[in-house]
Motif scaffolding. Structure first.
Motif, PDB file in Angstrom:
ATOM      1  N   PHE A 294       0.848  -1.194   0.000  1.00 15.71           N
ATOM      2  CA  PHE A 294       0.000   0.000   0.000  1.00 15.71           C
ATOM      3  C   PHE A 294       0.877   1.236   0.000  1.00 15.71           C
ATOM      4  N   GLN A 295       0.356   2.265  -0.569  1.00 17.58           N
ATOM      5  CA  GLN A 295       1.071   3.534  -0.544  1.00 17.58           C
ATOM      6  C   GLN A 295       0.368   4.437   0.461  1.00 17.58           C
ATOM      7  N   ARG A 296       1.069   4.835   1.484  1.00 20.63           N
ATOM      8  CA  ARG A 296       0.470   5.801   2.422  1.00 20.63           C
ATOM      9  C   ARG A 296       1.319   7.069   2.379  1.00 20.63           C
ATOM     10  N   ASP A 297       0.764   8.097   1.806  1.00 19.20           N
ATOM     11  CA  ASP A 297       1.515   9.326   1.501  1.00 19.20           C
ATOM     12  C   ASP A 297       2.739   8.954   0.671  1.00 19.20           C
ATOM     13  N   THR A 298       3.913   9.211   1.200  1.00 20.73           N
ATOM     14  CA  THR A 298       5.103   8.889   0.404  1.00 20.73           C
ATOM     15  C   THR A 298       5.683   7.526   0.796  1.00 20.73           C
ATOM     16  N   GLN A 299       5.062   6.930   1.829  1.00 18.56           N
ATOM     17  CA  GLN A 299       5.616   5.689   2.370  1.00 18.56           C
ATOM     18  C   GLN A 299       4.971   4.460   1.742  1.00 18.56           C
ATOM     19  N   ARG A 300       5.791   3.495   1.336  1.00 21.36           N
ATOM     20  CA  ARG A 300       5.234   2.261   0.785  1.00 21.36           C
ATOM     21  C   ARG A 300       5.243   1.191   1.870  1.00 21.36           C
ATOM     22  N   ILE A 301       4.081   0.596   2.073  1.00 26.58           N
ATOM     23  CA  ILE A 301       3.971  -0.436   3.110  1.00 26.58           C
ATOM     24  C   ILE A 301       3.771  -1.782   2.429  1.00 26.58           C
TER      25      ILE A 301
ATOM     26  N   SER B 151      -6.876  -9.481   7.187  1.00 26.13           N
ATOM     27  CA  SER B 151      -8.034  -8.990   6.425  1.00 26.13           C
ATOM     28  C   SER B 151      -7.678  -8.750   4.963  1.00 26.13           C
ATOM     29  N   THR B 152      -6.428  -8.317   4.727  1.00 27.80           N
ATOM     30  CA  THR B 152      -5.985  -8.094   3.344  1.00 27.80           C
ATOM     31  C   THR B 152      -6.016  -9.408   2.574  1.00 27.80           C
ATOM     32  N   LEU B 153      -5.586 -10.487   3.241  1.00 31.02           N
ATOM     33  CA  LEU B 153      -5.592 -11.789   2.587  1.00 31.02           C
ATOM     34  C   LEU B 153      -7.027 -12.204   2.241  1.00 31.02           C
ATOM     35  N   LEU B 154      -7.934 -11.942   3.198  1.00 33.02           N
ATOM     36  CA  LEU B 154      -9.344 -12.264   2.975  1.00 33.02           C
ATOM     37  C   LEU B 154      -9.900 -11.448   1.787  1.00 33.02           C
ATOM     38  N   ASN B 155      -9.529 -10.166   1.751  1.00 30.14           N
ATOM     39  CA  ASN B 155      -9.990  -9.305   0.664  1.00 30.14           C
ATOM     40  C   ASN B 155      -9.443  -9.757  -0.691  1.00 30.14           C
ATOM     41  N   LEU B 156      -8.224 -10.276  -0.680  1.00 31.57           N
ATOM     42  CA  LEU B 156      -7.638 -10.756  -1.935  1.00 31.57           C
ATOM     43  C   LEU B 156      -8.381 -11.990  -2.430  1.00 31.57           C
TER      44      LEU B 156
ATOM     45  N   ALA C  45     -11.462 -12.702  -1.782  1.00 27.12           N
ATOM     46  CA  ALA C  45     -12.818 -12.284  -2.187  1.00 27.12           C
ATOM     47  C   ALA C  45     -12.811 -11.431  -3.442  1.00 27.12           C
ATOM     48  N   GLY C  46     -11.634 -11.056  -3.894  1.00 27.46           N
ATOM     49  CA  GLY C  46     -11.569 -10.199  -5.082  1.00 27.46           C
ATOM     50  C   GLY C  46     -11.962  -8.772  -4.781  1.00 27.46           C
ATOM     51  N   LEU C  47     -11.922  -8.408  -3.506  1.00 23.84           N
ATOM     52  CA  LEU C  47     -12.234  -7.019  -3.148  1.00 23.84           C
ATOM     53  C   LEU C  47     -11.002  -6.141  -3.332  1.00 23.84           C
ATOM     54  N   ASP C  48      -9.851  -6.788  -3.345  1.00 24.45           N
ATOM     55  CA  ASP C  48      -8.584  -6.077  -3.508  1.00 24.45           C
ATOM     56  C   ASP C  48      -7.730  -6.864  -4.501  1.00 24.45           C
ATOM     57  N   ARG C  49      -6.798  -6.211  -5.110  1.00 28.51           N
ATOM     58  CA  ARG C  49      -5.940  -6.887  -6.093  1.00 28.51           C
ATOM     59  C   ARG C  49      -4.504  -6.983  -5.577  1.00 28.51           C
ATOM     60  N   PRO C  50      -3.844  -8.088  -5.843  1.00 27.82           N
ATOM     61  CA  PRO C  50      -2.440  -8.173  -5.434  1.00 27.82           C
ATOM     62  C   PRO C  50      -1.580  -7.252  -6.297  1.00 27.82           C
ATOM     63  N   THR C  51      -0.507  -6.754  -5.696  1.00 25.38           N
ATOM     64  CA  THR C  51       0.430  -5.945  -6.469  1.00 25.38           C
ATOM     65  C   THR C  51       1.111  -6.832  -7.510  1.00 25.38           C
ATOM     66  N   LYS C  52       1.353  -8.069  -7.086  1.00 18.16           N
ATOM     67  CA  LYS C  52       1.978  -9.039  -7.996  1.00 18.16           C
ATOM     68  C   LYS C  52       1.552 -10.431  -7.550  1.00 18.16           C
ATOM     69  N   GLY C  53       1.543 -11.380  -8.451  1.00 15.74           N
ATOM     70  CA  GLY C  53       1.163 -12.735  -8.089  1.00 15.74           C
ATOM     71  C   GLY C  53      -0.246 -13.069  -8.545  1.00 15.74           C
ATOM     72  N   GLU C  54      -0.693 -14.271  -8.144  1.00 19.53           N
ATOM     73  CA  GLU C  54      -1.973 -14.750  -8.678  1.00 19.53           C
ATOM     74  C   GLU C  54      -2.851 -15.308  -7.562  1.00 19.53           C
ATOM     75  N   VAL C  55      -4.123 -14.956  -7.608  1.00 15.35           N
ATOM     76  CA  VAL C  55      -5.102 -15.539  -6.682  1.00 15.35           C
ATOM     77  C   VAL C  55      -6.113 -16.279  -7.547  1.00 15.35           C
ATOM     78  N   ARG C  56      -6.249 -17.560  -7.265  1.00 19.11           N
ATOM     79  CA  ARG C  56      -7.156 -18.396  -8.065  1.00 19.11           C
ATOM     80  C   ARG C  56      -8.153 -19.045  -7.111  1.00 19.11           C
ATOM     81  N   VAL C  57      -9.420 -18.937  -7.425  1.00 20.84           N
ATOM     82  CA  VAL C  57     -10.457 -19.567  -6.606  1.00 20.84           C
ATOM     83  C   VAL C  57     -11.352 -20.393  -7.526  1.00 20.84           C
ATOM     84  N   ALA C  58     -11.483 -21.660  -7.197  1.00 19.01           N
ATOM     85  CA  ALA C  58     -12.309 -22.584  -7.987  1.00 19.01           C
ATOM     86  C   ALA C  58     -11.945 -22.514  -9.472  1.00 19.01           C
TER      87      ALA C  58
END
Lengths: 380, 242
Positions: free
Chosen positions: B13-20, B47-52, B54-67
């Motif tokens: 995540f980008q928070r202001d100038t800081q990358r987390i 929660s971020t993992l759960l959101n990924l 659920a497709g509510l959030d997207r990974p910066t890199k990599g793949e999430v596959r469900v069913a």
């Protein structure tokens, strides 16, 4: 349609706010329809006039009279089929709070030239026969609860004194622009009471051929050009339109006020919609989590705006239509045939559509574009 | 093949100038029928993992596959309809719509299907029956206790028969008794109805209901060892790499 209960439930969340918003829209569109109807009524009145009727007035102005002796000379003009005359009387009845037009007319020729005024034959005959007889519009009879044969005393404002007439006829206009609340009596009776001044307010002439109107008008005006009472002759439509031009700026003002009111209400509605959408940020995020797509949410918010705008429009435009129809409102006789026209309803519907789009678009786009995770984090 | 496959996922995540950086190449498999509990301190990425998933959030890199579907590559429109079919989500704060009754809240996911009104009614009644609230259908959220609200929320999550049920701190707002009821319900959904469940929790009792517990520490997955039932994770086919 299956989303409609959800939309209605959302509208019911703040019932008072929704009711006030709908009321605002309804009032705005009621005002819009009313003001627009003033404009259309004036325009409609200006268009009224038979192509076979000319009106001759004093060239100096309508408030100045013409000699009654002109009648025979006008009748003699080639192409003129019939002549009649009238005077503005300016009478009032009772406390005078209910204004109505009062004319002194030459009864036989006047009714002959105005077949649009329908009078039962026996009443017409009775009115023509009796010097103090009066012919009254159907609506005016209802307003004052007058009966045929009743004696009515008017107070003269231009020609002071008590003037008593016996109602001998009731007319019904076939054209709403004529108005159904005028009071007419014998010109000769007025002449007699005023010691025969020999005046006519204006002349109305029926001509044989409408295409001869400019020639006949010129002939008449040329004939009296160098007299102490020069005339100004034109078609009846031009005569009526000249009154409408007096309203010209009023019409513009009415239209401008109408649009300003609608625009103000647009801002109120848009603000209410946006406030509602902001309060539901969490719920929109939840719906997105469940699987509601951007388009669905966009449509739902637009539908909400639509329900508010359309309900307001039905109440405002429909209310104006029903109210003026049922009360026969005519602006105290100044706006005969006052009725919300289909064109006004169509314009009002278009305004409603714009209102819906303008008030719903911003919150709808906002709902559609809402990022779920940050929205849940913000409010969670 | 696992039902949920998370492959070398990075998330920052980008928070202001800081990358987390939350995840730096996390990999996880969850088999069908698993009951996985994700534990860890605040900010560890649960929660971020759960959101990924659920497709509510997207990974910066990599793949999430469900069913079998690559969630991380779907468009927003595809994701919405995919979520409606495959994901049941339960929030810590219930998030029921206050203007709708329990019945209407549970019906929401079905409005996105082609089911008829009668079919929707059957499904809603069944779901509310499963959570034991078939006598509270016409109640509004304000007329329900916290535990009942969460059970309605679970009914809403299961009514469309999703592939995976994701729960974010489902007992976080509940008292002990209500928590027990909700957890028992989740256990039943997993064992009796064979639902695949992923739960994020701070609550050790909640985690005990799971067949598998994983701990997240600063974005890294660590196999749970404190929960006895963790041993079941091997048989549930859970794979963790990092």
């Amino acid at each position: 349609m299956k989303f409609l209960p959800l939309v209605l439930a959302n509208l019911g969340r703040h019932k008072r706010r929704t009711i006030l918003t709908i009321t605002s829209v309804a009032l705005a569109l009621f005002l819009f329809a009313s003001l627009q109807t003033v404009v259309t009524t004036i325009a409609s009145a200006s268009k009224f006039g038979s192509a076979r009727r000319l009106v001759a007035t004093n060239a100096t102005g309508i408030v100045f009279t013409l000699p009654i002796a002109y009648a025979n000379r006008l009748q003699a003009v080639k192409g003129v089929e019939g002549v009649t005359w009238a005077n503005w009387f300016g009478g009032r009845y009772g406390d005078g709070r209910r204004f109505f037009a009062t004319f002194a007319i030459e009864p036989k020729s006047y009714l002959d030239l105005y077949p649009e005024m329908v009078v039962p034959a026996e009443q017409k005959e009775a009115f023509i026969r009796e010097r103090t007889g009066a012919l009254v519009g159907k609506r005016l009879m209802e307003v004052f609860g007058w009966k045929l044969g009743q004696n009515v005393t008017l107070q003269g404002t231009i020609f002071p004194g008590d003037w008593t007439f016996t109602i001998r006829g009731v007319y019904t206009p076939t054209n709403p622009a004529i108005g159904d609340d005028a009071f007419m009596f014998h010109h000769d009776y007025m002449e007699e009471r005023l010691n025969r001044p020999g005046i006519a307010g204006w002349y109305i002439l029926r001509i044989e051929r409408p295409d001869a109107a400019p020639t006949i008008a010129k002939t008449i005006d040329d004939q009296f050009r160098n007299s102490p009472y020069p005339t100004k002759t034109g078609t009846e439509q031009a005569f009526n339109a000249s009154f409408a031009t007096m309203w010209g700026n009023v019409s513009l003002l009415m239209g401008t006020i109408g649009m300003a009111v609608v625009f103000a209400i647009l801002l109120v509605t848009a603000n209410a919609m946006m406030m509602g959408a902001r309060e539901r940020t969490r719920e929109v995020a939840v719906l997105k989590t469940i699987g509601f797509g951007d388009r669905t949410l966009f449509g739902m918010v637009m539908l909400e705006a639509g329900v508010i705008a359309i309900t307001g429009a039905v109440l405002g435009l429909g209310g104006a239509k029903l109210l003026y129809k049922s009360t026969h409102f005519n602006g105290g006789g100044f706006l005969p045939g006052f009725d919300v026209a289909p064109s006004t309803l169509a314009l009002g519907s278009a305004v409603t559509l714009v209102l819906m789009l303008a008030s719903g678009l911003v919150p709808a786009v906002r709902a559609a574009r809402l990022p779920v995770v940050s929205a849940l984090r913000q409010v969670g | 093949m696992a039902l949920v496959e998370i492959r070398d996922v990075y998330k920052s995540f980008q928070r202001d100038t800081q990358r987390i950086d939350v995840f730096s190449g996390i990999t996880l498999d969850v088999d069908a029928g698993a009951f996985l509990a994700l534990m860890g301190p605040s900010g560890s990425g649960k929660s971020t993992l759960l959101n990924l998933i659920a497709g509510l959030d997207r990974p910066t890199k990599g793949e999430v596959r469900v069913a079998g579907s690559v969630v991380s590559a779907m468009s927003p429109g595809e994701l919405a309809s995919w979520r409606a079919r495959h994901i049941g989500f339960v929030f810590q704060q219930f998030n029921l719509l206050p203007v709708l009754t329990a019945y209407q809240n549970v019906e929401l996911p079905l409005l996105l299907t082609r089911l008829s009104k009668r079919e929707r009614e059957e499904r809603v009644k069944l779901a509310l029956g499963v959570v034991g609230l078939d006598d509270r259908m016409s109640h509004y959220p304000r007329q329900l206790s916290g535990g009942q609200e969460q059970r309605v929320s679970i009914a809403r999550a299961i009514v469309a028969d999703p592939t995976v049920i994701l729960l974010d701190e489902p007992t976080g707002q509940l008292d002990g008794k209500s928590s027990q009821e909700v957890l028992a319900l989740l256990r039943r959904l997993n064992t009796e109805f064979k639902k695949t469940i992923v739960i994020v929790t701070h609550d050790a009792h909640a985690a005990e209901q799971a067949t598998t517990v994983l701990h997240l520490e600063k974005g890294d997955l660590i196999r749970g060892s404190a929960v006895p039932s963790l041993r079941a994770s091997e048989s549930a086919g859970l794979g963790v790499a990092r």
